[in-house]
Design an enzyme around this catalytic site. Structure first.
Site, PDB file in Angstrom:
ATOM      1  N   CYS A   3      47.763  10.452  13.778  1.00  0.00           N
ATOM      2  CA  CYS A   3      48.976   9.753  13.338  1.00  0.00           C
ATOM      3  C   CYS A   3      49.605   9.031  14.530  1.00  0.00           C
ATOM      4  CB  CYS A   3      49.962  10.749  12.725  1.00  0.00           C
ATOM      5  SG  CYS A   3      51.575  10.027  12.423  1.00  0.00           S
ATOM      6  N   CYS A   6      53.084  10.423  15.527  1.00  0.00           N
ATOM      7  CA  CYS A   6      52.964  11.747  16.161  1.00  0.00           C
ATOM      8  C   CYS A   6      52.498  11.583  17.606  1.00  0.00           C
ATOM      9  CB  CYS A   6      51.993  12.631  15.390  1.00  0.00           C
ATOM     10  SG  CYS A   6      52.699  13.410  13.916  1.00  0.00           S
ATOM     11  N   ASP A  29      61.078  -0.971  18.148  1.00  0.00           N
ATOM     12  CA  ASP A  29      59.942  -1.479  17.390  1.00  0.00           C
ATOM     13  C   ASP A  29      59.180  -2.493  18.235  1.00  0.00           C
ATOM     14  OD1 ASP A  29      59.294  -1.645  14.053  1.00  0.00           O
ATOM     15  OD2 ASP A  29      58.409  -3.181  15.348  1.00  0.00           O
ATOM     16  N   HIS A  45      56.101  15.909  11.049  1.00  0.00           N
ATOM     17  CA  HIS A  45      55.326  14.895  10.329  1.00  0.00           C
ATOM     18  C   HIS A  45      55.555  15.012   8.832  1.00  0.00           C
ATOM     19  CE1 HIS A  45      52.017  12.040   9.546  1.00  0.00           C
ATOM     20  NE2 HIS A  45      51.968  12.726   8.408  1.00  0.00           N
ATOM     21  N   ASN A  85      60.668   2.149   4.379  1.00  0.00           N
ATOM     22  CA  ASN A  85      59.664   1.671   3.434  1.00  0.00           C
ATOM     23  C   ASN A  85      58.829   2.863   2.983  1.00  0.00           C
ATOM     24  OD1 ASN A  85      60.385  -1.084   3.678  1.00  0.00           O
ATOM     25  ND2 ASN A  85      59.243  -1.232   5.598  1.00  0.00           N
ATOM     26  N   HIS A  96      53.955   7.928   8.745  1.00  0.00           N
ATOM     27  CA  HIS A  96      54.805   8.985   9.289  1.00  0.00           C
ATOM     28  C   HIS A  96      56.222   8.488   9.005  1.00  0.00           C
ATOM     29  CE1 HIS A  96      55.831  11.968  12.749  1.00  0.00           C
ATOM     30  NE2 HIS A  96      56.984  11.484  12.304  1.00  0.00           N
ATOM     31  N   HIS A  98      59.673   7.071   8.770  1.00  0.00           N
ATOM     32  CA  HIS A  98      60.490   6.416   9.800  1.00  0.00           C
ATOM     33  C   HIS A  98      61.540   5.550   9.152  1.00  0.00           C
ATOM     34  CE1 HIS A  98      57.051   3.807   8.895  1.00  0.00           C
ATOM     35  NE2 HIS A  98      57.856   2.786   9.139  1.00  0.00           N
ATOM     36  N   HIS A 100      64.001   2.210   9.901  1.00  0.00           N
ATOM     37  CA  HIS A 100      64.279   1.043  10.735  1.00  0.00           C
ATOM     38  C   HIS A 100      65.798   0.926  10.883  1.00  0.00           C
ATOM     39  CE1 HIS A 100      60.167  -0.791  10.146  1.00  0.00           C
ATOM     40  NE2 HIS A 100      60.211  -0.002   9.097  1.00  0.00           N
TER      41      HIS A 100
HETATM   42  P1  5GP Z   1      56.566   0.036   8.241  1.00  0.00           P
HETATM   43  O1  5GP Z   1      55.905  -1.282   7.936  1.00  0.00           O
HETATM   44  O2  5GP Z   1      55.589   1.186   8.059  1.00  0.00           O
HETATM   45  O3  5GP Z   1      57.869   0.257   7.517  1.00  0.00           O
HETATM   46  O4  5GP Z   1      56.996  -0.027   9.769  1.00  0.00           O
HETATM   47  C1  5GP Z   1      56.123   0.240  10.821  1.00  0.00           C
HETATM   48  C2  5GP Z   1      56.746  -0.365  12.040  1.00  0.00           C
HETATM   49  O5  5GP Z   1      56.098   0.169  13.163  1.00  0.00           O
HETATM   50  C3  5GP Z   1      56.596  -1.887  12.119  1.00  0.00           C
HETATM   51  O6  5GP Z   1      57.876  -2.492  12.197  1.00  0.00           O
HETATM   52  C4  5GP Z   1      55.772  -2.098  13.391  1.00  0.00           C
HETATM   53  O7  5GP Z   1      56.182  -3.231  14.123  1.00  0.00           O
HETATM   54  C5  5GP Z   1      56.014  -0.813  14.146  1.00  0.00           C
HETATM   55  N1  5GP Z   1      54.898  -0.411  15.025  1.00  0.00           N
HETATM   56  C6  5GP Z   1      53.574  -0.340  14.694  1.00  0.00           C
HETATM   57  N2  5GP Z   1      52.863   0.116  15.714  1.00  0.00           N
HETATM   58  C7  5GP Z   1      53.743   0.342  16.732  1.00  0.00           C
HETATM   59  C8  5GP Z   1      53.586   0.814  18.074  1.00  0.00           C
HETATM   60  O8  5GP Z   1      52.481   1.138  18.544  1.00  0.00           O
HETATM   61  N3  5GP Z   1      54.712   0.908  18.828  1.00  0.00           N
HETATM   62  C9  5GP Z   1      55.949   0.560  18.337  1.00  0.00           C
HETATM   63  N4  5GP Z   1      56.991   0.680  19.169  1.00  0.00           N
HETATM   64  N5  5GP Z   1      56.131   0.118  17.078  1.00  0.00           N
HETATM   65  C10 5GP Z   1      55.032   0.004  16.289  1.00  0.00           C
HETATM   66 ZN    ZN Z   2      52.890  11.859  12.245  1.00  0.00          ZN
END
Ligand code: 5GP
Ligand code: ZN
Length: 112
Positions: A3, A6, A29, A45, A85, A96, A98, A100
């Site tokens: 993950c 994680c 992000d 997790h 989301n 995992h 999260h 925003h």
């Molecule tokens: P989701 O689309 O799942 O709601 O959001 C995932 C978020 O994780 C995205 O906004 C993406 O830019 C961010 N993200 C993906 N990989 C990484 C990473 O390796 N480091 C950081 N800091 N953000 C990441």
């Molecule tokens: Zn995780």
């Protein structure tokens, strides 16, 4: 451990940390969609918000307490938006849980 978040929490993958306590980790992000775009994640997790029930309910309180503190330390006096989301229709890309935290600009009224 496969993950991504994680591994970020464990320090195996670098991140720009903005907040941490025993339950929550928050970092910037990698692809910001607002002047301030921070991801707030529980250290536990959980795949997504559909798992926030019963014994996990306290996780949501921990996240929002952290969001309020971070918004203050980031100087988001004009307000902020918290988004999670959940699943494919919401375009969740990291499985995992999260949240925003977005701020630093006047955001669109429309959210979809
Ligand atoms: P989701 O689309 O799942 O709601 O959001 C995932 C978020 O994780 C995205 O906004 C993406 O830019 C961010 N993200 C993906 N990989 C990484 C990473 O390796 N480091 C950081 N800091 N953000 C990441
Ligand atoms: Zn995780």
């Amino acid at each position: 451990m496969d993950c991504l978040f994680c591994r970020i929490i464990a320090g195996e993958i670098p991140s720009t940390k903005v907040y941490e306590n025993d339950k929550v980790y928050a970092f910037r992000d990698i692809n910001p969609q607002a002047p301030t775009h921070i991801l707030i994640v529980p250290k536990q997790h959980l795949a997504d918000a559909s798992e926030l029930k019963g014994e996990n309910a306290a996780v949501a309180a921990d996240i929002f307490a952290a969001a309020a503190e971070i918004a203050k330390s980031e100087g988001l006096t004009g307000g902020f938006r918290v988004v999670t989301n959940c699943g494919d229709d919401a375009c969740q890309s990291v499985h995992h849980l999260h949240f925003h935290l977005l701020g630093g600009t006047k955001m669109a009224e429309k959210m979809s």
